[in-house]
Design an enzyme around this catalytic site. Structure first.
Site, short mmCIF file in Angstrom:
data_model
loop_
_atom_site.label_atom_id
_atom_site.label_comp_id
_atom_site.label_asym_id
_atom_site.label_seq_id
_atom_site.Cartn_x
_atom_site.Cartn_y
_atom_site.Cartn_z
N GLN A 140 0.81 -1.22 0.00
CA GLN A 140 0.00 0.00 0.00
C GLN A 140 0.85 1.27 0.00
OE1 GLN A 140 -2.69 -1.82 3.24
NE2 GLN A 140 -4.06 -0.46 2.15
N HIS A 189 -2.36 -4.50 -12.95
CA HIS A 189 -1.81 -4.27 -14.29
C HIS A 189 -2.64 -4.95 -15.38
CE1 HIS A 189 2.40 -3.60 -12.35
NE2 HIS A 189 1.64 -2.52 -12.33
N ASP A 218 2.32 0.85 -8.12
CA ASP A 218 3.64 0.97 -8.75
C ASP A 218 4.53 1.97 -8.02
OD1 ASP A 218 2.52 -0.72 -10.56
OD2 ASP A 218 2.86 0.54 -12.34
N ARG A 276 3.63 -0.30 13.03
CA ARG A 276 3.30 -1.58 12.43
C ARG A 276 3.43 -1.44 10.92
NH1 ARG A 276 -2.40 -4.52 11.22
NH2 ARG A 276 -1.34 -6.19 10.13
N HIS A 334 0.92 -9.42 4.47
CA HIS A 334 -0.21 -8.49 4.36
C HIS A 334 -0.66 -8.48 2.89
CE1 HIS A 334 -2.21 -4.87 6.45
NE2 HIS A 334 -2.79 -4.98 5.28
N ASN A 339 -2.06 -10.92 8.35
CA ASN A 339 -3.01 -9.85 8.51
C ASN A 339 -4.35 -10.26 7.90
OD1 ASN A 339 -3.78 -6.93 8.96
ND2 ASN A 339 -4.23 -7.16 6.77
N GLU A 340 -5.38 -10.32 8.73
CA GLU A 340 -6.75 -10.53 8.27
C GLU A 340 -6.93 -11.78 7.41
OE1 GLU A 340 -8.59 -7.00 6.74
OE2 GLU A 340 -8.38 -5.98 8.63
N ASN A 397 -8.20 -6.50 14.20
CA ASN A 397 -8.43 -5.35 13.32
C ASN A 397 -9.93 -5.11 13.33
OD1 ASN A 397 -5.75 -5.65 12.66
ND2 ASN A 397 -6.08 -5.91 10.47
N TYR A 424 -13.16 -2.30 12.38
CA TYR A 424 -13.61 -1.03 11.78
C TYR A 424 -15.10 -0.79 11.98
CZ TYR A 424 -9.14 -0.68 9.33
OH TYR A 424 -7.81 -0.56 9.05
N GLU A 482 -5.50 -2.74 14.15
CA GLU A 482 -5.97 -1.75 13.18
C GLU A 482 -7.33 -1.22 13.60
OE1 GLU A 482 -6.27 -2.53 8.95
OE2 GLU A 482 -4.40 -3.67 8.99
C1 NOJ Z 1 -7.63 -3.68 6.70
C2 NOJ Z 1 -6.39 -3.96 5.93
O1 NOJ Z 1 -5.49 -4.67 6.72
C3 NOJ Z 1 -5.75 -2.72 5.34
O2 NOJ Z 1 -4.81 -3.14 4.42
C4 NOJ Z 1 -6.82 -1.84 4.74
O3 NOJ Z 1 -6.25 -0.76 4.07
C5 NOJ Z 1 -7.74 -1.38 5.84
N1 NOJ Z 1 -8.38 -2.53 6.40
C6 NOJ Z 1 -8.83 -0.41 5.40
O4 NOJ Z 1 -9.68 -1.04 4.52
#
Ligand code: NOJ
Length: 503
Positions: free
Chosen positions: A39, A59, A72, A97, A142, A186-187, A330, A332, A399
């Site tokens: 990212q 791509h 990129d 992290r 990740h 991760n996730e 994580n 949200y 997260e």
């Molecule tokens: C979880 C992910 O680990 C992360 O890569 C992502 O950008 C965020 N959520 C937000 O969607």
């Protein structure tokens, strides 16, 4: 000792506050900020890095990315990591992290060739963090699988257990002197369900109801092998910690008095969080029983001779159990369950159909991401549920964050952080949930996977139209900085949305 922040505290000192709610974090509570390699790094094909599954997807199928962007250049952190570290130091974080790019370290995915430039890059970053006394918390995976390994089947290939273990071994050996806190995956839900059971993430295999369960089998075994390797071979001399970060969309009944919805919300939470947490964090181990039963029943109804979800044998149940020093979460958002049946968006067969419940996102305030609704109380409910379901584990929030379109006066983000952090304080003080640390997503606006740069989660605004990717602090930088300096939720008027102030 720069490496002592995240680890090794036995007792949290509890400090209570005013009638207005808790504002002060316990002594020893730590704060950090997160990113992920694909990212932010860019430099997708330089210094020996090979193609990963996200390079391939963006791509070859650019229409799959909302704004047609890719990783990129991203935030150009491969070249600008010193700026990243300056920003982190300015904010005053305890830890950072970030993740390693597997394809940068091992271009073939296997340990036949170790890329010296990849190794050098991460040493440089780690050294820059150490200079500022910022502890690294490193994620091994990740989402950016080397395409070479995807060509062999990716996480649906059982051999990946060995490839991941070898990669982890190299990382522990090479960097373990400098890294005391590791995250394996991760996730896992997003990796297995979104990438192998759907097209929402790369490599977009869309083997719904089949590939997702093959993936979880491999991933949980790979996680366990990396854990045991660290535990037996490296922990005695490196003295670090290792965990997994599990993501949740927390499900609640739309009507809390509706018994069927209450039961189905529990089923959905077992399918979502329990899928990966139950095998690791319960005494019993293995997948949640409701998941095993539902998938078996659905498979039988489909005329299959055996379940699409293969259960672990006793060897693997025991090998996977207990393989995480902390529960990494994580979180949200919260979604609702409205009733029994097949969700209208469910494919057949699929994980969602296997749940047997209808879901809705129609709850809480909006963000720039359709899936992300602001429901702070759901966070507290998830944390209490984790305490009771998993025998009161020590928890790190790995997260939590909010998306908008990139405004510098990001009151929405500030109020999201404030309200979610306040719920953490509630469960620490009122329910004795052992939350030890908090990680905000994310340091700067970055490549938000299939949303490209259209949904922005950063503390720093990144101008992707400029080659040098200039970063501009948003108001939330000052909010977080004050939080970190005082270890208390900031009460300043300047952090409140002026339109709300007038109300
Ligand atoms: C979880 C992910 O680990 C992360 O890569 C992502 O950008 C965020 N959520 C937000 O969607």
């Amino acid at each position: 000792m720069p490496h002592s922040v995240l680890i090794g505290f036995a007792v949290l000192v509890i400090c209570h506050t005013s009638q207005a709610g808790y504002t002060k974090f316990p002594d020893g509570f730590t704060f950090g900020v997160a990113t992920a390699a694909h990212q932010i790094e860019g430099a997708w094909n330089v210094s020996g890095k090979s193609e990963n599954v996200w390079d391939r997807l963006s791509h070859t199928r650019p229409e799959m990315i909302a704004d047609g962007t890719n990783g990129d250049i991203a935030c150009d952190s491969y070249n600008r990591y010193r700026e990243d570290v300056e920003e982190l130091a300015y904010m005053g974080v305890d830890f950072y992290r970030f993740s390693f790019s597997w394809a940068r370290i091992l271009p073939s995915g296997r340990v036949d060739f170790v890329n010296p430039d990849g190794i050098r890059y991460y040493h440089d970053l780690l050294d820059a963090l150490a200079e500022k006394n910022i502890e690294p918390l490193v994620t091994l995976f990740h989402w950016d699988l080397p395409q070479t390994l995807q060509d062999l089947g990716g996480w649906a290939n059982p051999k990946m257990v060995d490839y991941f273990r070898d990669y982890a071994d190299l990382c522990f050996k090479e960097f373990g002197r400098k890294i005391k806190s590791w995250i394996t995956f991760n996730e896992p839900y997003e990796i297995c369900e979104d990438a192998y059971g759907d097209e929402k993430k790369a490599p977009a295999i869309d083997s719904h109801g089949v590939g997702n369960y093959l993936c979880s089998d491999t991933l949980l075994k790979a996680h366990a092998e990396a854990y045991h390797l660290y535990n037996e071979t490296y922990r005695p001399t490196q003295n670090g910690r290792i965990m997994i970060s599990i993501n949740s969309i927390w499900y609640e009944p739309s009507d809390t008095n509706n018994a069927e919805q209450v039961t189905l919300a529990e089923v959905a939470n077992q399918f979502k969080f329990g899928w990966f947490a139950h095998p690791i964090f319960t005494e019993e181990g293995g997948y949640p029983s409701v998941m095993v039963e539902n998938v078996a029943q659905q498979s039988a109804a489909e005329g299959l001779p055996k379940s699409r979800l293969e259960q672990f044998d006793q060897y693997w149940i025991d090998r996977i159990k207990g393989t995480s020093d902390f529960l990494g979460i994580n979180h949200y958002t919260t979604h609702l369950i409205t009733g029994a049946g097949v969700d209208p968006i469910a494919k057949s067969p699929s994980w969602l159909k296997d749940i047997g419940a209808v879901t809705t996102m129609n709850v809480g305030g909006e963000s720039a991401s359709e899936w992300l609704r602001v429901v702070p109380t759901g966070f507290a409910n998830l944390l209490r549920w984790c305490k009771s379901s998993y025998n009161d584990p020590p928890i790190y929030i790995t997260e939590n964050g909010f998306s908008d379109r990139g405004t510098l006066q990001d009151y929405g983000r500030i109020s999201y952080f404030n309200d979610y952090l306040s719920e953490i304080l509630n469960v620490i003080y009122d329910d004795n949930v052992k939350v030890l640390g908090y990680t905000a997503w994310t340091l700067m606006d970055n490549f938000e996977w299939r949303a490209g740069f259209s949904e922005r989660f950063g503390f720093y605004f990144v101008d992707i139209t400029q080659p040098d990717r200039p970063r501009t602090p948003k108001l939330s930088v000052e909010y977080f900085r004050q939080l970190l300096a005082t270890r208390e939720l900031p009460q300043d008027e300047r952090f409140k949305d002026p339109s709300m102030r007038r109300l």
